[in-house]
Design a protein around this motif. Structure first.
Motif, short mmCIF file in Angstrom:
data_model
loop_
_atom_site.label_atom_id
_atom_site.label_comp_id
_atom_site.label_asym_id
_atom_site.label_seq_id
_atom_site.Cartn_x
_atom_site.Cartn_y
_atom_site.Cartn_z
N TRP A 66 4.40 -4.41 13.16
CA TRP A 66 3.01 -4.81 13.39
C TRP A 66 2.08 -3.75 12.78
CZ3 TRP A 66 -0.71 -7.80 13.27
CH2 TRP A 66 -2.01 -7.71 13.98
N THR A 71 0.51 -8.49 9.64
CA THR A 71 0.44 -9.57 9.46
C THR A 71 0.86 -10.62 10.53
OG1 THR A 71 3.05 -9.85 8.99
CG2 THR A 71 1.66 -9.38 7.15
N PRO A 72 0.51 -11.84 10.42
CA PRO A 72 0.49 -12.70 11.43
C PRO A 72 1.90 -12.74 12.15
CG PRO A 72 -1.00 -13.71 10.06
CD PRO A 72 -0.17 -12.53 9.37
N TRP A 73 3.10 -12.96 11.32
CA TRP A 73 4.30 -12.90 11.94
C TRP A 73 4.65 -11.46 12.56
CZ3 TRP A 73 8.14 -9.78 10.84
CH2 TRP A 73 8.18 -8.83 9.43
N SER A 74 4.19 -10.45 12.12
CA SER A 74 4.46 -9.17 12.66
C SER A 74 3.94 -8.91 14.15
CB SER A 74 4.24 -8.03 11.81
OG SER A 74 3.00 -7.98 11.47
N TRP A 76 3.49 -11.40 16.30
CA TRP A 76 4.43 -12.19 16.99
C TRP A 76 5.64 -11.32 17.34
CZ3 TRP A 76 3.65 -15.79 20.46
CH2 TRP A 76 2.57 -16.71 20.05
N VAL A 77 6.38 -10.55 16.47
CA VAL A 77 7.37 -9.78 16.66
C VAL A 77 7.13 -8.50 17.52
CG1 VAL A 77 9.06 -8.03 15.45
CG2 VAL A 77 8.43 -10.21 14.43
#
Length: 222
Positions: A66, A71-74, A76-77
């Motif tokens: 993150w 990024t948006p997906w990171s 969530w990770v």
């Protein structure tokens, strides 16, 4: 995605302090794994502890991604291992430390998540610089400490200390942008260091409790 004081560019190392300090979570997880082995705990009787250790390791990886990729997906990770750790630890506390029956365990678990979900729906996500996300966890941790102290549980002191430390940790996370003008790297990296120590201590507390109950069944107060 520019969410922290330290990030002033979109490069991979745009947040070097925020990125590197995630090593603290990984080191904490490895130290706990060594302690698990030395205490001779078994996966069958302490599966929840192994899960907490794995999630602590995953928090370090997710947060690193993150704070480097942003990024948006990171995002969530980053957040999913944290949410899972909170949920597993709450269940572990309710089952092992309080020794509640299943109706009270499930009731406490559901009540926490209703409070958490309701608060996120009522308030903007950027309230208190995003720290509102952790407010229900802070309340739950303080209640754990107070309840354990009332029950005179041997681990009450550790839980009370954890609650106080988390207050400081959340405060520093909240002040990240506010102090940016006088402290350009921000305070979020300190949040990482304090939380790595906090989660290390909380998980170690459960391991100590399990080891005590196993060796001296009558010495642990429930």
């Amino acid at each position: 995605m520019f969410h922290y004081c330290e990030r002033t560019s979109d490069g991979f190392w745009g947040e070097p302090f925020n990125a590197v300090t995630n090593l603290a979570f990984i080191i904490a997880a490895l130290l706990l794994a060594v302690r698990f082995y030395k205490l001779r705990l078994s996966a069958r009787n302490a599966f929840d502890v192994l899960l907490l250790i794995g999630l602590l390791f995953a928090i370090g990886i997710g947060s690193f991604l993150w704070h480097t990729l942003a990024t948006p997906w990171s995002a969530w990770v980053d957040v999913m291992p944290i949410l899972l750790f909170i949920s597993v630890y709450l269940l572990t506390y309710l089952i092992r430390i309080t020794a509640f029956g299943w109706p009270r365990v499930l009731g406490g678990f559901v009540l926490f998540h209703l409070f958490n979900t309701g608060l996120q729906m009522l308030l903007p996500a950027d309230t208190l610089n995003g720290s509102i996300f952790y407010f229900p966890t802070l309340v739950a941790l303080l209640m754990m400490g107070l309840y354990s102290r009332r029950q005179e549980h041997p681990e009450a002191g550790g839980l009370m200390f954890a609650g106080g430390l988390f207050i400081l940790s959340v405060l520093l996370r909240t002040l990240d942008f506010t102090l940016c003008a006088i402290w350009p790297v921000g305070t979020h990296f300190i949040w990482h260091l304090l939380n790595a120590y906090l989660l290390f201590g909380l998980t170690g507390l459960v391991m100590r409790h399990i080891a005590t109950v196993r060796r001296y069944p009558d010495s642990a107060v429930s």
